[in-house]
Scaffold this active site. Structure first.
Site, PDB file in Angstrom:
ATOM      1  N   GLY A  43     -57.730  68.438 -32.793  1.00 26.82           N
ATOM      2  CA  GLY A  43     -57.319  69.689 -33.427  1.00 26.82           C
ATOM      3  C   GLY A  43     -56.408  69.448 -34.622  1.00 26.82           C
ATOM      4  O   GLY A  43     -55.557  68.556 -34.599  1.00 26.82           O
ATOM      5  N   SER A  48     -50.664  74.388 -25.017  1.00 30.34           N
ATOM      6  CA  SER A  48     -50.380  74.393 -23.570  1.00 30.34           C
ATOM      7  C   SER A  48     -48.901  74.650 -23.345  1.00 30.34           C
ATOM      8  O   SER A  48     -48.495  75.196 -22.316  1.00 30.34           O
ATOM      9  CB  SER A  48     -50.770  73.053 -22.946  1.00 30.34           C
ATOM     10  N   ILE A  52     -56.529  77.126 -33.722  1.00 26.17           N
ATOM     11  CA  ILE A  52     -56.898  78.407 -33.090  1.00 26.17           C
ATOM     12  C   ILE A  52     -55.594  79.134 -32.748  1.00 26.17           C
ATOM     13  O   ILE A  52     -54.672  78.536 -32.186  1.00 26.17           O
ATOM     14  CB  ILE A  52     -57.745  78.182 -31.812  1.00 26.17           C
ATOM     15  N   GLY A  85     -55.341  68.236 -20.785  1.00 24.67           N
ATOM     16  CA  GLY A  85     -55.605  69.282 -19.805  1.00 24.67           C
ATOM     17  C   GLY A  85     -54.858  70.578 -20.086  1.00 24.67           C
ATOM     18  O   GLY A  85     -54.335  70.784 -21.164  1.00 24.67           O
ATOM     19  N   HIS A 121     -57.100  75.484 -23.194  1.00 27.48           N
ATOM     20  CA  HIS A 121     -57.110  76.854 -23.717  1.00 27.48           C
ATOM     21  C   HIS A 121     -58.194  76.949 -24.792  1.00 27.48           C
ATOM     22  O   HIS A 121     -58.944  75.980 -25.016  1.00 27.48           O
ATOM     23  CB  HIS A 121     -55.724  77.223 -24.251  1.00 27.48           C
ATOM     24  N   HIS A 147     -58.728  73.983 -27.185  1.00 29.35           N
ATOM     25  CA  HIS A 147     -59.546  72.878 -26.650  1.00 29.35           C
ATOM     26  C   HIS A 147     -61.009  73.297 -26.586  1.00 29.35           C
ATOM     27  O   HIS A 147     -61.903  72.523 -26.891  1.00 29.35           O
ATOM     28  CB  HIS A 147     -59.100  72.510 -25.230  1.00 29.35           C
TER      29      HIS A 147
END
Ligand code: PAF
Length: 280
Positions: A147, A186, A176, A31, A34, A37
């Site tokens: 990722g 996060s 990213i 969760g 950003h 994700h």
């Protein structure tokens, strides 16, 4: 978009999709989503008929002194992002739905977990492999998306899937970055404005190392030395590791003569950030 809190709810929906012959992609997350994700969800939406995003801050992958209690959470904003990105279902279980009080079965991967983050976070990958295998059993995806920023995690999950003959394609997606180079995370939200500036030493070190390797440097020690110098020049930074490993084995390998992962973990104040580059 459907929001499910229960394992049975996800299972019955996925069964319906499978009956209709639809393919399913899974994006496991903790969760506070950003753009990193989002890029995983975008890729999953491109490659599958239906996409499940799991949002679960997995307690068993945090060490006793780590940030489980303060890990940022915002389910409402996460669901908006998932819906916009085209996910069909968000699975957001409570801890009690995932772990019975007497939960006692774990998935433990060795070798590829020994170095890098495995050294300073000895129980972390056991927690990751356990929850990811549970999510695989719950959502039965055809493909799952991770990722490259958590490169060791990607390698560990690939190893687990190979070793346990799990019939799911693992798709690794590029890192990213913010416009100034900092890898999206996060945990970047923990940084004060001063720390946020200091955190740029991670991407500076990564870009420098990458440029050296890409222009033909074969001596890993030289590359790692140059990267360490950049980080050590920043007073707010404290190195956990700056290391080069073989991409297949995740064992130290300081000669650039095959697929190499160069990975770093650096504390900026109390926040531990990671970054890496892969040379194949
Ligand atoms: O990368 C993460 O966010 C987590 O480690 C994962 C894969 C969702 C497992 O909890």
């Amino acid at each position: 978009m459907q929001i499910e809190k229960t394992v049975s709810g996800v299972r019955s929906q996925v069964k319906k999709w499978k009956k209709e012959g639809l393919s399913v992609g899974l994006v496991p997350t903790m969760g506070y989503l950003h753009e990193g994700h989002q890029s995983l969800i975008d890729r999953a939406v491109e490659e599958n008929d239906r996409v499940v995003v799991s949002i679960f801050v997995n307690p068993i992958q945090f060490g006793p002194t780590e940030d489980l209690a303060t890990y940022p959470r915002d389910l409402e904003a996460d669901c908006i992002l998932c819906k916009r990105a085209g996910a069909a279902l968000v699975f957001a279980p409570e801890v009690s739905e995932m772990y019975a009080e007497d939960f006692s079965t774990f998935v433990d991967t060795s070798q590829v977990t020994e170095e890098l983050c495995g050294k300073s976070r000895p129980t972390h990958f056991r927690g990751v492999c356990t929850v990811v295998s549970k999510l695989f059993h719950i959502a039965s995806p055809d493909r799952a998306y991770f990722g490259q920023k958590d490169a060791q995690q990607l390698a560990v999950i690939r190893r687990m899937v190979r070793d346990l003959n799990i019939d799911i394609e693992i798709v690794g997606c590029p890192i990213i970055r913010e416009a100034d180079g900092l890898a999206k995370s996060s945990r970047n939200t923990y940084l004060s404005p001063e720390e946020r500036k200091a955190a740029l030493v991670l991407s500076k070190a990564i870009f420098t190392g990458k440029a050296m390797v890409e222009t033909g440097e074969k001596d890993g020690e030289k590359v790692l030395g140059a990267m360490r110098n950049i980080i050590e020049a920043e007073p707010l930074a404290r190195i956990d590791y700056v290391e080069m490993v073989h991409w297949d084995t995740i064992q130290p390998h300081h000669r650039i003569d095959g697929p190499i992962l160069t990975a770093i973990a650096v504390y900026i104040g109390n926040t531990r950030l990671i970054d890496n580059f892969l040379y194949e």
